[in-house]
Design a protein around this motif. Structure first.
Motif, PDB file in Angstrom:
ATOM      1  N   TYR A  47      -5.050  -6.325  -5.003  1.00 28.88           N
ATOM      2  CA  TYR A  47      -5.592  -5.800  -6.252  1.00 28.88           C
ATOM      3  C   TYR A  47      -5.412  -4.288  -6.262  1.00 28.88           C
ATOM      4  O   TYR A  47      -5.587  -3.624  -5.235  1.00 28.88           O
ATOM      5  N   VAL A  48      -5.093  -3.756  -7.427  1.00 27.60           N
ATOM      6  CA  VAL A  48      -4.954  -2.308  -7.601  1.00 27.60           C
ATOM      7  C   VAL A  48      -5.850  -1.868  -8.750  1.00 27.60           C
ATOM      8  O   VAL A  48      -5.916  -2.535  -9.795  1.00 27.60           O
ATOM      9  N   TRP A  66       7.644   0.275  -9.350  1.00 28.50           N
ATOM     10  CA  TRP A  66       7.290   0.931  -8.092  1.00 28.50           C
ATOM     11  C   TRP A  66       8.333   0.643  -7.015  1.00 28.50           C
ATOM     12  O   TRP A  66       9.079  -0.325  -7.112  1.00 28.50           O
ATOM     13  N   ARG A 107      -6.795   1.612 -11.129  1.00 31.98           N
ATOM     14  CA  ARG A 107      -6.375   2.981 -11.479  1.00 31.98           C
ATOM     15  C   ARG A 107      -6.938   3.345 -12.844  1.00 31.98           C
ATOM     16  O   ARG A 107      -7.272   2.461 -13.645  1.00 31.98           O
ATOM     17  N   VAL A 158      -7.797   2.662   0.490  1.00 33.48           N
ATOM     18  CA  VAL A 158      -7.122   1.428   0.910  1.00 33.48           C
ATOM     19  C   VAL A 158      -8.097   0.592   1.721  1.00 33.48           C
ATOM     20  O   VAL A 158      -8.877   1.124   2.524  1.00 33.48           O
ATOM     21  N   VAL A 202      -6.513   0.283  -3.631  1.00 28.77           N
ATOM     22  CA  VAL A 202      -5.680  -0.890  -3.409  1.00 28.77           C
ATOM     23  C   VAL A 202      -6.297  -1.680  -2.253  1.00 28.77           C
ATOM     24  O   VAL A 202      -6.588  -1.128  -1.191  1.00 28.77           O
ATOM     25  N   LEU A 216      -6.794   8.231  -2.860  1.00 29.98           N
ATOM     26  CA  LEU A 216      -6.468   6.819  -2.730  1.00 29.98           C
ATOM     27  C   LEU A 216      -7.381   6.185  -1.691  1.00 29.98           C
ATOM     28  O   LEU A 216      -7.584   6.735  -0.604  1.00 29.98           O
ATOM     29  N   TRP A 233      -7.276   6.182  -6.932  1.00 30.02           N
ATOM     30  CA  TRP A 233      -6.743   4.834  -7.024  1.00 30.02           C
ATOM     31  C   TRP A 233      -7.306   4.031  -5.854  1.00 30.02           C
ATOM     32  O   TRP A 233      -7.666   4.581  -4.805  1.00 30.02           O
ATOM     33  N   LEU A 272      -1.877  -7.875  -8.484  1.00 29.28           N
ATOM     34  CA  LEU A 272      -0.425  -7.753  -8.468  1.00 29.28           C
ATOM     35  C   LEU A 272       0.213  -9.140  -8.548  1.00 29.28           C
ATOM     36  O   LEU A 272      -0.244 -10.087  -7.922  1.00 29.28           O
ATOM     37  N   VAL A 306       2.182   1.843  -3.404  1.00 27.55           N
ATOM     38  CA  VAL A 306       1.134   2.399  -4.261  1.00 27.55           C
ATOM     39  C   VAL A 306       0.970   3.890  -3.993  1.00 27.55           C
ATOM     40  O   VAL A 306       0.858   4.706  -4.925  1.00 27.55           O
ATOM     41  N   PHE A 334       0.833  -1.203   0.000  1.00 28.13           N
ATOM     42  CA  PHE A 334       0.000   0.000   0.000  1.00 28.13           C
ATOM     43  C   PHE A 334       0.871   1.257   0.000  1.00 28.13           C
ATOM     44  O   PHE A 334       0.570   2.243  -0.680  1.00 28.13           O
ATOM     45  N   PRO A 339       3.807  -2.008 -12.231  1.00 22.29           N
ATOM     46  CA  PRO A 339       4.188  -2.203 -10.826  1.00 22.29           C
ATOM     47  C   PRO A 339       5.652  -2.565 -10.641  1.00 22.29           C
ATOM     48  O   PRO A 339       6.224  -2.303  -9.574  1.00 22.29           O
TER      49      PRO A 339
END
Length: 294
Positions: free
Chosen positions: A269-270, A283, A272, A172, A199, A170, A197, A225, A50, A47, A280
């Motif tokens: 899971y992400v 990152w 966007r 989360v 996550v 974001l 976004w 991911l 991200v 997280f 990724p």
């Protein structure tokens, strides 16, 4: 953020309601430690990666993060402060804390958290959960700038929450039984000024197709991911394990060597906007899952 109705509709996870809405967090965190809960230890470092990438892509100095189904704010604490997941839970195992009342515990936590270095200075963290005591406690200890005891799955947001959602960058959600309930998610995404976004790290088999469809309807690309699944917590008993294995298999997961080892497992899971979907691999990911102590 799990309403009573949504909890009742989730038969394979044992719900420990008695710990979720106490005046302070001690019983909840001791329960997590007793059950070997480790979703946050594995997921939160991801997280944080991200969040760092979101700040880079959007050039944000003061991003707004919404901790969805926040409870007492452990995810925000680990994202916001330089403290490991193990050290965080160990704090509440200290028997000396039994001698203080809820208000004293709140002040101890407020002072302790304020003494910890921040990982992402300038980031604003807000929390939402149906458990009023839990989200109120996290706000009072300084974890959340704003906390909301509301259920977006069943009702529209208050004016105060509406203001927060409009500026959300974001979202989360860590290991929630709810996994971003579709109606709540649709309300959240519809109200944001620009698409945030998201996550999440749901228990395997508890991913909601309807939630992924809502994200897609709002123009978000959802990806799993490419990381191994990680332990969520130990099963309470064999019946819970059998239910979890059956549901995970029905969702297409291979459970041998995973849920068969004695724990729920989760994955990340992400979601966007397509134009912001950077790879990724680039990152600032942790070298290994669970590395929250660094």
């Amino acid at each position: 953020m799990t309403s009573q109705a949504s909890r009742a509709a989730t038969p394979f996870v044992t719900i420990f309601d008695e710990t979720y809405d106490q005046p302070d967090c001690r019983a909840y965190y001791r329960m997590l430690r007793q059950l070997g809960y480790s979703n946050h230890a594995h997921a939160v470092p991801i997280f944080r990666a991200v969040l760092a990438e979101l700040r880079r892509v959007r050039g944000l100095e003061t991003p707004n993060v919404l901790d969805f189904a926040s409870s007492y704010g452990i995810v925000t604490a680990l994202m916001k402060h330089s403290v490991s997941a193990d050290a965080f839970l160990e704090r509440y195992a200290n028997a000396e804390l039994d001698a203080v009342d809820a208000s004293e515990m709140q002040e101890l936590d407020r002072t302790w958290l304020a003494s910890l270095p921040e990982r992402h200075p300038g980031t604003r963290f807000n929390g939402i959960d149906v458990a009023a005591n839990a989200v109120g406690y996290a706000s009072a200890t300084g974890l959340f700038e704003h906390g909301f005891a509301e259920d977006l799955q069943v009702s529209a947001p208050s004016d105060r929450l509406l203001t927060c959602l409009k500026d959300c960058d974001l979202v989360v959600e860590c290991g929630s039984v709810a996994h971003l309930m579709p109606q709540a998610l649709d309300r959240l995404l519809s109200l944001a000024k620009r698409r945030p976004w998201l996550v999440t790290s749901p228990v395997r088999g508890n991913e909601r197709k309807a939630a992924f469809e809502v994200m897609a309807d709002h123009g978000l690309v959802v990806e799993t991911l490419d990381l191994p699944p990680f332990p969520h917590r130990r099963f309470e008993n064999q019946d819970e394990q059998a239910r979890a294995i059956g549901i995970a298999r029905a969702a297409g997961h291979e459970t041998d060597g995973v849920e068969t080892t004695g724990s729920f497992f989760a994955q990340v899971y992400v979601a966007r906007p397509a134009e912001e979907a950077t790879p990724p691999e680039a990152w600032p990911m942790p070298p290994k899952l669970g590395e929250s102590a660094k």
